[in-house]
Write a protein that holds these residues in place. Structure first.
Motif, PDB file in Angstrom:
ATOM      1  N   ALA A 163       5.550  -1.188  -7.478  1.00 50.58           N
ATOM      2  CA  ALA A 163       6.192   0.128  -7.610  1.00 50.58           C
ATOM      3  C   ALA A 163       5.499   1.143  -6.712  1.00 50.58           C
ATOM      4  CB  ALA A 163       6.129   0.587  -9.073  1.00 50.58           C
ATOM      5  N   LEU A 164       4.152   1.138  -6.731  1.00 52.76           N
ATOM      6  CA  LEU A 164       3.406   2.099  -5.898  1.00 52.76           C
ATOM      7  C   LEU A 164       3.754   1.907  -4.427  1.00 52.76           C
ATOM      8  CD1 LEU A 164      -0.175   2.028  -7.463  1.00 52.76           C
ATOM      9  CD2 LEU A 164       1.260   4.060  -7.153  1.00 52.76           C
ATOM     10  N   ASP A 165       3.816   0.652  -4.010  1.00 51.33           N
ATOM     11  CA  ASP A 165       4.065   0.347  -2.595  1.00 51.33           C
ATOM     12  C   ASP A 165       5.421   0.908  -2.153  1.00 51.33           C
ATOM     13  OD1 ASP A 165       3.255  -1.258  -0.181  1.00 51.33           O
ATOM     14  OD2 ASP A 165       5.198  -2.175  -0.618  1.00 51.33           O
ATOM     15  N   VAL A 166       6.458   0.689  -2.983  1.00 48.18           N
ATOM     16  CA  VAL A 166       7.793   1.131  -2.552  1.00 48.18           C
ATOM     17  C   VAL A 166       7.941   2.647  -2.717  1.00 48.18           C
ATOM     18  CG1 VAL A 166       8.962   0.596  -4.761  1.00 48.18           C
ATOM     19  CG2 VAL A 166      10.268   0.611  -2.656  1.00 48.18           C
ATOM     20  N   LEU A 167       7.313   3.213  -3.742  1.00 42.46           N
ATOM     21  CA  LEU A 167       7.412   4.672  -3.949  1.00 42.46           C
ATOM     22  C   LEU A 167       6.660   5.420  -2.847  1.00 42.46           C
ATOM     23  CD1 LEU A 167       6.858   4.806  -7.824  1.00 42.46           C
ATOM     24  CD2 LEU A 167       8.970   5.424  -6.643  1.00 42.46           C
ATOM     25  N   TRP A 168       5.506   4.882  -2.466  1.00 37.19           N
ATOM     26  CA  TRP A 168       4.666   5.505  -1.428  1.00 37.19           C
ATOM     27  C   TRP A 168       5.345   5.374  -0.062  1.00 37.19           C
ATOM     28  CZ3 TRP A 168       1.004   8.774  -0.410  1.00 37.19           C
ATOM     29  CH2 TRP A 168       0.192   8.644   0.726  1.00 37.19           C
ATOM     30  N   SER A 169       5.875   4.175   0.227  1.00 39.73           N
ATOM     31  CA  SER A 169       6.552   3.965   1.521  1.00 39.73           C
ATOM     32  C   SER A 169       7.739   4.922   1.678  1.00 39.73           C
ATOM     33  CB  SER A 169       7.098   2.546   1.658  1.00 39.73           C
ATOM     34  OG  SER A 169       6.124   1.634   1.373  1.00 39.73           O
ATOM     35  N   GLY A 170       8.416   5.230   0.577  1.00 38.81           N
ATOM     36  CA  GLY A 170       9.585   6.122   0.645  1.00 38.81           C
ATOM     37  C   GLY A 170       9.228   7.577   0.432  1.00 38.81           C
ATOM     38  N   SER A 171       7.941   7.893   0.425  1.00 32.51           N
ATOM     39  CA  SER A 171       7.447   9.269   0.222  1.00 32.51           C
ATOM     40  C   SER A 171       7.932   9.882  -1.104  1.00 32.51           C
ATOM     41  CB  SER A 171       7.882  10.182   1.378  1.00 32.51           C
ATOM     42  OG  SER A 171       7.477   9.630   2.595  1.00 32.51           O
ATOM     43  N   HIS A 172       8.069   9.049  -2.135  1.00 29.52           N
ATOM     44  CA  HIS A 172       8.486   9.580  -3.440  1.00 29.52           C
ATOM     45  C   HIS A 172       7.304  10.071  -4.269  1.00 29.52           C
ATOM     46  CE1 HIS A 172      12.544   8.165  -2.780  1.00 29.52           C
ATOM     47  NE2 HIS A 172      12.069   6.969  -2.483  1.00 29.52           N
ATOM     48  N   ILE A 173       6.087   9.685  -3.866  1.00 27.22           N
ATOM     49  CA  ILE A 173       4.899  10.146  -4.584  1.00 27.22           C
ATOM     50  C   ILE A 173       3.894  10.726  -3.587  1.00 27.22           C
ATOM     51  CG2 ILE A 173       4.968   8.775  -6.707  1.00 27.22           C
ATOM     52  CD1 ILE A 173       3.435   6.566  -5.324  1.00 27.22           C
ATOM     53  N   GLU A 174       3.060  11.648  -4.101  1.00 30.77           N
ATOM     54  CA  GLU A 174       2.128  12.321  -3.181  1.00 30.77           C
ATOM     55  C   GLU A 174       0.944  11.452  -2.804  1.00 30.77           C
ATOM     56  OE1 GLU A 174       1.085  16.108  -4.794  1.00 30.77           O
ATOM     57  OE2 GLU A 174       3.180  16.758  -4.700  1.00 30.77           O
ATOM     58  N   ARG A 175       0.527  10.593  -3.729  1.00 29.77           N
ATOM     59  CA  ARG A 175      -0.539   9.646  -3.386  1.00 29.77           C
ATOM     60  C   ARG A 175      -0.280   8.336  -4.130  1.00 29.77           C
ATOM     61  NH1 ARG A 175      -5.825  11.462  -6.563  1.00 29.77           N
ATOM     62  NH2 ARG A 175      -4.807  11.956  -8.523  1.00 29.77           N
ATOM     63  N   PRO A 176      -0.717   7.224  -3.558  1.00 30.92           N
ATOM     64  CA  PRO A 176      -0.369   5.928  -4.150  1.00 30.92           C
ATOM     65  C   PRO A 176      -1.230   5.596  -5.360  1.00 30.92           C
ATOM     66  CG  PRO A 176      -1.637   5.588  -2.148  1.00 30.92           C
ATOM     67  CD  PRO A 176      -1.489   7.065  -2.294  1.00 30.92           C
ATOM     68  N   MET A 177      -1.012   6.326  -6.430  1.00 34.49           N
ATOM     69  CA  MET A 177      -1.853   6.145  -7.620  1.00 34.49           C
ATOM     70  C   MET A 177      -1.017   6.437  -8.873  1.00 34.49           C
ATOM     71  SD  MET A 177      -5.284   8.234  -8.638  1.00 34.49           S
ATOM     72  CE  MET A 177      -6.388   7.441  -7.518  1.00 34.49           C
ATOM     73  N   LEU A 178      -1.154   5.576  -9.890  1.00 33.62           N
ATOM     74  CA  LEU A 178      -0.491   5.843 -11.173  1.00 33.62           C
ATOM     75  C   LEU A 178      -1.526   5.741 -12.285  1.00 33.62           C
ATOM     76  CD1 LEU A 178       2.853   3.928 -10.605  1.00 33.62           C
ATOM     77  CD2 LEU A 178       2.650   6.380 -11.069  1.00 33.62           C
TER      78      LEU A 178
END
Ligand SMILES: Cc1cc2nc3c(=O)[nH]c(=O)nc-3n(C[C@H](O)[C@H](O)[C@H](O)COP(=O)(O)OP(=O)(O)OC[C@H]3O[C@@H](n4cnc5c(N)ncnc54)[C@H](O)[C@@H]3O)c2cc1C
Length: 483
Positions: free
Chosen positions: A272-287
């Motif tokens: 999830a982090l990988d796809v959310l980060w690649s699409g700029s949906h999250i500010e940093r790749p961390m949950l």
């Protein structure tokens, strides 16, 4: 009829559209696929990184002692696999990991099926629609909890457990009861007992009559040895997956409009982090919010002159629970296992399992400077509340153990005693990183990525004290209704 080898394949072969692609053939992924097939959803594929090593639960295939070794001494188990890097050992280190094989941890778990407590299913934590579906019913059908319990329960309470429960009640713990189990057992010709916890994998069993009732195109196929390295999405919509064939080493892209993460909490979070980060949906790749149950316990090796015959004759452990309250937030368990008939020795294991509240500091993250495929990093610690909980658990354990040992009688001699506090992640109940209502909708679909869903304990907004799998299975059933 499709040949069985084409239903459970050693690798993926393109054979028409993939309408639903499930990542992970463990407890949650297989339950979802099973329920999708019951709802006649066609073209479902489950992708599993590990090999097909057969359908049998470890306690069915092996003796108790060897099966215990397989999960407690992870080096003994060729399927043990920890895809994440922990920065705070002993947490999420040691025995903490996945079992990379067809069936996943559904072939290892102990089958304790306990509903989440009413004080946990509180609307300030769990979305009301989900609580309603679990406890009241969905689309005019019975509550999902009830349906799931009916599907998995086959266990008769053993006479050893009855005696144990009565003994505990007699020392004042009147709420003590047998642990509800999704377990079946059989006597071997030599008098031993083998047991297995429920696995949805049984649905695919070669000899299963259920297979004949499902038409060919509705049978979910399972591709083993296929590791999903990333999710492919474009403009907020899922497109497919990138998979590594573990046999050939080849990387392939597979298209699908609907993808379900069922690869265990930390792998689900990595993908999830990988796809959310690649699409700029999250500010940093961390949950944040990674939780496990807090477990403290004490094991006693005991010799008794007069063992109840019910504890002498059976190798199925006798298993009782004293349910906790909204204030204590932990359950107390007691199991009694026969060690040696001749010496009249038993192992009494007493442990408490408590809720760890989700906290911001406990995170799964990716290192954006690292080359792809990404690896999950884990960083956790015990909070002040966790330490308080552990202290209360230890007090309760001390008090209860003294009472129970006294009740076992004057002829008792304690030969060995071991106290333990399990590091986080080693209880195998990790969850909480992709909670309903924040990162995913109440349907399980990601808010930012249409067509991508998550199932398993990662979706729990709050864990409660109960073991997670009954809820995991019931929620997989719910997802099958919603897809
Ligand atoms: C010894 C033991 C006893 C337990 N006892 C109980 C109990 O009594 N009661 C209870 O409620 N819970 C129990 N549990 C916990 C329970 O087993 C887990 O909570 C549950 O299995 C989690 O389900 P899951 O589907 O999320 O993960 P898993 O069952 O681990 O399935 C994940 C699957 O995904 C595969 N996978 C991972 N990454 C990828 C990838 N990138 N591509 C493709 N496939 C991938 C894995 O190989 C695995 O097969 C126990 C666990 C253990 C180990």
């Amino acid at each position: 009829m499709i040949p069985f080898e084409d239903i459970i394949c050693d690798q993926y072969y393109a054979d028409g559209p993939v309408e639903v692609l499930v990542i992970g053939a463990g407890l949650s992924g297989l339950q979802l696929a099973k329920d999708l097939s019951k709802r006649n959803v066609p073209n479902v594929w489950v992708f599993e990184a590990g090999p097909n090593l057969g359908f049998q639960h470890i306690y069915w295939e092996h003796s108790d002692i060897y099966a215990q070794k397989l999960w407690q001494l992870q080096i003994e188990d060729p399927c043990f696999h920890r895809p994440w890097l922990t920065h705070t050992p002993p947490h999420y280190a040691g025995t903490s990991g996945l079992r990379r094989r067809l069936g996943g941890r559904s072939l290892y778990w102990h089958g304790a099926i306990i509903r989440l407590e009413p004080w946990v299913l509180d609307p300030s934590w769990w979305p009301e629609s989900i609580v309603r579906d679990l406890t009241i019913g969905m689309n005019e059908s019975p509550p999902l909890y009830e349906l799931q319990e009916f599907e998995v329960s086959s266990h008769q309470i053993t006479s050893g457990t009855k005696i144990l429960v009565e003994l505990i009640q007699s020392i004042g713990y009147t709420h003590a009861q047998s642990v509800p189990l999704a377990v079946r057992s059989q006597h071997l010709p030599d008098g031993d007992i083998r047991w297995a916890a429920y696995s949805p994998l049984d649905f695919w069993h070669k000899a299963s009559p259920q297979l004949e009732t499902v038409s060919d195109s509705k049978l979910p196929r399972i591709a083993c040895n296929m590791e999903i390295v990333s999710i492919l999405a474009d403009r907020g919509k899922v497109k497919g997956v990138r998979a590594r064939n573990m046999l050939s080493g080849n990387i392939v892209d597979i298209n699908s409009p609907c993808i379900v993460l069922a690869a265990g909490t930390i792998e689900n979070t990595r993908l999830a982090l990988d796809v959310l980060w690649s699409g700029s949906h999250i500010e940093r790749p961390m949950l944040s919010g990674l939780t496990d149950h807090l477990v403290t316990g004490c094991m006693y090796q005991i010799q008794l002159d007069h063992l109840p015959p019910e504890w002498l004759s059976s190798q199925m452990p006798s298993f009782a629970i004293i349910p906790g309250t909204e204030t204590s937030r932990f359950n107390l368990f007691v199991s009694i296992t026969l060690l040696d008939i001749v010496d009249r020795t038993i192992l009494v294991d007493i442990w408490t399992m408590g809720e760890q509240f989700p906290q911001r500091e406990n995170v799964v993250y990716l290192d954006p400077t690292q080359q792809k495929p990404s690896q999950a990093h884990v960083h956790v610690s015990l909070s002040r509340l966790d330490h308080e909980m552990i202290e209360h658990q230890q007090q309760a354990l001390r008090y209860f153990s003294t009472e129970l040992l006294q009740a076992l009688g004057p002829s008792l001699s304690v030969m060995n005693q071991v106290q333990y506090v399990s590091p986080l992640g080693t209880v195998d109940h990790e969850g909480g990183t992709l909670p309903f209502g924040t990162i995913i909708r109440t349907t399980g679909e990601f808010i930012d990525i249409q067509g991508l869903y998550a199932i398993g304990p990662c979706t729990f907004p709050r864990m409660g004290a109960a073991n997670p799998s009954l809820t995991t299975l019931a929620l997989a059933k719910r997802t099958a209704y919603l897809l």
